[in-house]
Design a protein around this motif. Structure first.
Motif, PDB file in Angstrom:
ATOM      1  N   GLY A  95       0.840  -1.185   0.000  1.00 28.31           N
ATOM      2  CA  GLY A  95       0.000   0.000   0.000  1.00 28.31           C
ATOM      3  C   GLY A  95       0.870   1.228   0.000  1.00 28.31           C
ATOM      4  O   GLY A  95       2.058   1.183   0.353  1.00 28.31           O
ATOM      5  N   ARG A  96       0.297   2.337  -0.380  1.00 22.82           N
ATOM      6  CA  ARG A  96       1.081   3.573  -0.445  1.00 22.82           C
ATOM      7  C   ARG A  96       1.118   4.306   0.887  1.00 22.82           C
ATOM      8  O   ARG A  96       1.994   5.119   1.126  1.00 22.82           O
ATOM      9  CB  ARG A  96       0.504   4.494  -1.527  1.00 22.82           C
ATOM     10  CG  ARG A  96       0.681   3.957  -2.947  1.00 22.82           C
ATOM     11  CD  ARG A  96       0.234   4.976  -3.984  1.00 22.82           C
ATOM     12  NE  ARG A  96       0.408   4.442  -5.336  1.00 22.82           N
ATOM     13  CZ  ARG A  96      -0.535   4.437  -6.264  1.00 22.82           C
ATOM     14  NH1 ARG A  96      -1.727   4.955  -5.998  1.00 22.82           N
ATOM     15  NH2 ARG A  96      -0.297   3.955  -7.454  1.00 22.82           N
ATOM     16  N   GLY A 147      -3.846  -2.895  -0.470  1.00 22.60           N
ATOM     17  CA  GLY A 147      -4.639  -3.207  -1.653  1.00 22.60           C
ATOM     18  C   GLY A 147      -5.817  -4.109  -1.382  1.00 22.60           C
ATOM     19  O   GLY A 147      -6.898  -3.935  -1.957  1.00 22.60           O
ATOM     20  N   THR A 167      -9.504   2.830 -13.801  1.00 24.81           N
ATOM     21  CA  THR A 167      -8.530   3.540 -12.976  1.00 24.81           C
ATOM     22  C   THR A 167      -9.178   4.800 -12.433  1.00 24.81           C
ATOM     23  O   THR A 167      -9.752   5.597 -13.182  1.00 24.81           O
ATOM     24  CB  THR A 167      -7.279   3.895 -13.790  1.00 24.81           C
ATOM     25  OG1 THR A 167      -6.714   2.694 -14.330  1.00 24.81           O
ATOM     26  CG2 THR A 167      -6.238   4.559 -12.907  1.00 24.81           C
ATOM     27  N   HIS A 175      -7.978   7.969  -6.039  1.00 26.30           N
ATOM     28  CA  HIS A 175      -8.323   7.848  -4.625  1.00 26.30           C
ATOM     29  C   HIS A 175      -7.785   9.078  -3.901  1.00 26.30           C
ATOM     30  O   HIS A 175      -6.645   9.496  -4.149  1.00 26.30           O
ATOM     31  CB  HIS A 175      -7.702   6.570  -4.039  1.00 26.30           C
ATOM     32  CG  HIS A 175      -8.186   6.224  -2.673  1.00 26.30           C
ATOM     33  ND1 HIS A 175      -7.745   6.881  -1.542  1.00 26.30           N
ATOM     34  CD2 HIS A 175      -9.091   5.291  -2.243  1.00 26.30           C
ATOM     35  CE1 HIS A 175      -8.338   6.369  -0.477  1.00 26.30           C
ATOM     36  NE2 HIS A 175      -9.158   5.401  -0.873  1.00 26.30           N
ATOM     37  N   GLU A 209      -4.732   7.535  -1.783  1.00 25.15           N
ATOM     38  CA  GLU A 209      -3.808   6.600  -2.413  1.00 25.15           C
ATOM     39  C   GLU A 209      -3.414   6.976  -3.836  1.00 25.15           C
ATOM     40  O   GLU A 209      -2.590   6.293  -4.446  1.00 25.15           O
ATOM     41  CB  GLU A 209      -4.422   5.195  -2.409  1.00 25.15           C
ATOM     42  CG  GLU A 209      -4.694   4.654  -1.019  1.00 25.15           C
ATOM     43  CD  GLU A 209      -3.453   4.675  -0.152  1.00 25.15           C
ATOM     44  OE1 GLU A 209      -2.472   3.981  -0.495  1.00 25.15           O
ATOM     45  OE2 GLU A 209      -3.443   5.413   0.843  1.00 25.15           O
ATOM     46  N   ARG A 254      -3.742   7.232  -7.886  1.00 26.30           N
ATOM     47  CA  ARG A 254      -4.354   6.415  -8.941  1.00 26.30           C
ATOM     48  C   ARG A 254      -4.372   4.948  -8.521  1.00 26.30           C
ATOM     49  O   ARG A 254      -3.338   4.374  -8.177  1.00 26.30           O
ATOM     50  CB  ARG A 254      -3.584   6.566 -10.250  1.00 26.30           C
ATOM     51  CG  ARG A 254      -3.508   7.981 -10.779  1.00 26.30           C
ATOM     52  CD  ARG A 254      -4.818   8.418 -11.407  1.00 26.30           C
ATOM     53  NE  ARG A 254      -5.007   7.859 -12.745  1.00 26.30           N
ATOM     54  CZ  ARG A 254      -6.122   8.021 -13.471  1.00 26.30           C
ATOM     55  NH1 ARG A 254      -7.147   8.681 -12.946  1.00 26.30           N
ATOM     56  NH2 ARG A 254      -6.219   7.519 -14.671  1.00 26.30           N
ATOM     57  N   ILE A 255      -5.563   4.342  -8.551  1.00 28.40           N
ATOM     58  CA  ILE A 255      -5.698   2.915  -8.235  1.00 28.40           C
ATOM     59  C   ILE A 255      -6.593   2.249  -9.269  1.00 28.40           C
ATOM     60  O   ILE A 255      -7.428   2.901  -9.901  1.00 28.40           O
ATOM     61  CB  ILE A 255      -6.278   2.679  -6.819  1.00 28.40           C
ATOM     62  CG1 ILE A 255      -7.717   3.196  -6.722  1.00 28.40           C
ATOM     63  CG2 ILE A 255      -5.386   3.305  -5.755  1.00 28.40           C
ATOM     64  CD1 ILE A 255      -8.420   2.779  -5.450  1.00 28.40           C
ATOM     65  N   ARG A 256      -6.400   0.956  -9.427  1.00 32.69           N
ATOM     66  CA  ARG A 256      -7.236   0.165 -10.333  1.00 32.69           C
ATOM     67  C   ARG A 256      -8.398  -0.407  -9.539  1.00 32.69           C
ATOM     68  O   ARG A 256      -8.221  -0.969  -8.459  1.00 32.69           O
ATOM     69  CB  ARG A 256      -6.416  -0.955 -10.973  1.00 32.69           C
ATOM     70  CG  ARG A 256      -7.204  -1.798 -11.971  1.00 32.69           C
ATOM     71  CD  ARG A 256      -6.332  -2.871 -12.607  1.00 32.69           C
ATOM     72  NE  ARG A 256      -5.421  -2.319 -13.606  1.00 32.69           N
ATOM     73  CZ  ARG A 256      -4.111  -2.217 -13.465  1.00 32.69           C
ATOM     74  NH1 ARG A 256      -3.535  -2.643 -12.334  1.00 32.69           N
ATOM     75  NH2 ARG A 256      -3.352  -1.722 -14.417  1.00 32.69           N
ATOM     76  N   GLN A 257      -9.600  -0.303 -10.098  1.00 31.20           N
ATOM     77  CA  GLN A 257     -10.797  -0.788  -9.411  1.00 31.20           C
ATOM     78  C   GLN A 257     -11.602  -1.676 -10.354  1.00 31.20           C
ATOM     79  O   GLN A 257     -11.741  -1.372 -11.537  1.00 31.20           O
ATOM     80  CB  GLN A 257     -11.646   0.414  -8.979  1.00 31.20           C
ATOM     81  CG  GLN A 257     -12.899   0.062  -8.207  1.00 31.20           C
ATOM     82  CD  GLN A 257     -13.555   1.305  -7.623  1.00 31.20           C
ATOM     83  OE1 GLN A 257     -13.193   1.760  -6.552  1.00 31.20           O
ATOM     84  NE2 GLN A 257     -14.524   1.853  -8.331  1.00 31.20           N
TER      85      GLN A 257
END
Length: 400
Positions: free
Chosen positions: A49-50, A56, A335, A338, A341, A343-346
């Motif tokens: 995680g960031r 994640g 994408t 968040h 966080e 940019r994240i893939r959902q």
């Protein structure tokens, strides 16, 4: 709004099974209030995680929810939860019922203040058996429901767990069914109820639909087990340059397969006469077909099998599935930005509805992110909210 717009769920669950279920309800438009301890859901800390507490796995099981931190060990915290429950349609938890009772949070307590409440427990074992008070985790339930022994029978004799949290996910889906059934009864009658969704019984039912077999009968006709699924040769076929997933199943498909490869004489063999004959000889058939697949490349097989209308799919890895042309065409991966966080893939909701389409909700919440907001909606005054914070009954984070 989604099909569950206007429904409020108090989500006391942690880890994967309960959060997966309540995320589905959030995708359907329910107002899911994630009630966390001061330490937060343990799954916040699993995987990369960031930032702390936003791993994640947590992001992928808690989207669309709002978080409030309530210290249930403090009387004021418990009373705050009960007050929120007065305006809720359902409460979902996944600790042992004995722990809920120790906190004074059993069904009778909630029913006394809100007779309409649907009180759903998702935990290890039914409460009328000797395992009632035992702890349960995915690995334990996989083992108890025969999965590792089936893997051993189908492989090299070594029992193994399936490398996904299968019990958590399957029972989570069963919990969604139970919650929706309870809400439907509530809508029709105005009456709530307690619903228990035990993992052991649920997974045993799930597995034995395939494998009870001759044990269905009294006296038994065999020792159980579905031979095709237990064949050690039931696996992706090796090609000359990789692997491919193929299922040649019915009479038409077997005929098309042998005709397409120029060997229709196979169809004259008694073992290919019909489904029952193939089932009887499934090991040797799968082994022989496996030798045939080594003769061509993966690409050549895909072209041939698709022309013959035989079910075929690539054997994806965690990397290659991100580039699957079908998933990209239907917009399965999206994408998003968040707020914490980046940019994240959902993943998107996999079902399609003509009117009330569910949608992947907002980003997974930071710990306690919506505390003040939730309490204000619950009718708490500004003074009450600040008092709860000062006494440590509710923990607030960030500006609200």
């Amino acid at each position: 709004m989604g099909p569950l717009g206007g429904i409020t769920i108090l989500d006391l669950t942690t880890v994967l099974m309960g959060p997966y279920a309540t995320q589905i309800l959030a995708d359907m438009g329910a107002n899911v209030v994630k009630v966390e301890s001061p330490e937060g859901d343990i799954i916040r800390h699993i995987g990369p995680g960031r930032s702390p507490g936003m791993g994640g796995m947590f992001l992928n099981a808690n989207r669309g929810k709002r978080s409030i931190v309530i210290n249930m060990k403090k009387p004021e915290g418990r009373e705050a939860l009960l007050r929120l429950a007065r305006q809720s349609n359902a409460i979902v938890y996944n600790v042992r019922p004995q722990a809920m009772a120790r906190l004074g949070l059993e069904y009778e307590t909630f029913a006394a203040i809100n007779p309409k409440i649907v009180y759903v427990g998702v935990f290890g074992y039914g409460q009328s058996g000797p395992y009632a008070a035992r702890p349960a985790y995915d690995d334990l339930i996989q083992g108890a429901s025969t999965i590792p022994s089936l893997v051993a029978a189908a492989g090299d004799g070594t029992p193994r767990y399936v490398p996904i949290t299968m019990a958590d996910r399957v029972v989570g889906l069963m919990a969604v069914n139970a919650i929706l059934g309870g809400l439907m009864h509530q809508l029709r009658t105005g009456i709530g109820q307690r619903i228990d969704v035990p993992m052991f019984e649920s997974m045993t039912d799930f597995v034995l639909v395939d494998h009870l077999g001759g044990l269905t009968y009294d006296p038994p006709l065999d020792q159980g087990g579905y031979a095709r699924l237990l064949s050690k040769y039931r696996r992706p076929y090796m090609t000359s340059d990789g692997y491919i997933c193929v299922l040649i199943y019915n009479d038409k498909q077997w005929r098309s397969f042998f005709e397409s490869i120029g060997q229709p004489e196979y169809l004259l063999q008694p073992r290919f006469a019909n489904h029952a004959a193939r089932h009887k000889h499934i090991d040797e058939i799968y082994e022989e077909v496996g030798r045939i697949f080594i003769s061509r490349t993966t690409s050549e097989w895909r072209d041939l099998l698709e022309r013959a209308d035989i079910p075929v799919m690539p054997m994806h890895t965690l990397e290659t599935i991100m580039d699957d042309p079908h998933l990209n065409a239907v917009g399965f991966f999206k994408t998003i930005d968040h707020p914490v966080e980046g940019r994240i893939r959902q993943m998107q909701v996999p079902s399609n509805w003509s009117i009330t389409q569910p949608q992947a909700g907002g980003p997974a919440p930071t710990l306690g992110e919506h505390g003040r907001e939730i309490l204000r909606e619950g009718g708490f005054s500004a003074e009450e909210i600040e008092g709860l914070g000062q006494r440590g009954a509710v923990v607030f984070t960030g500006p609200q």
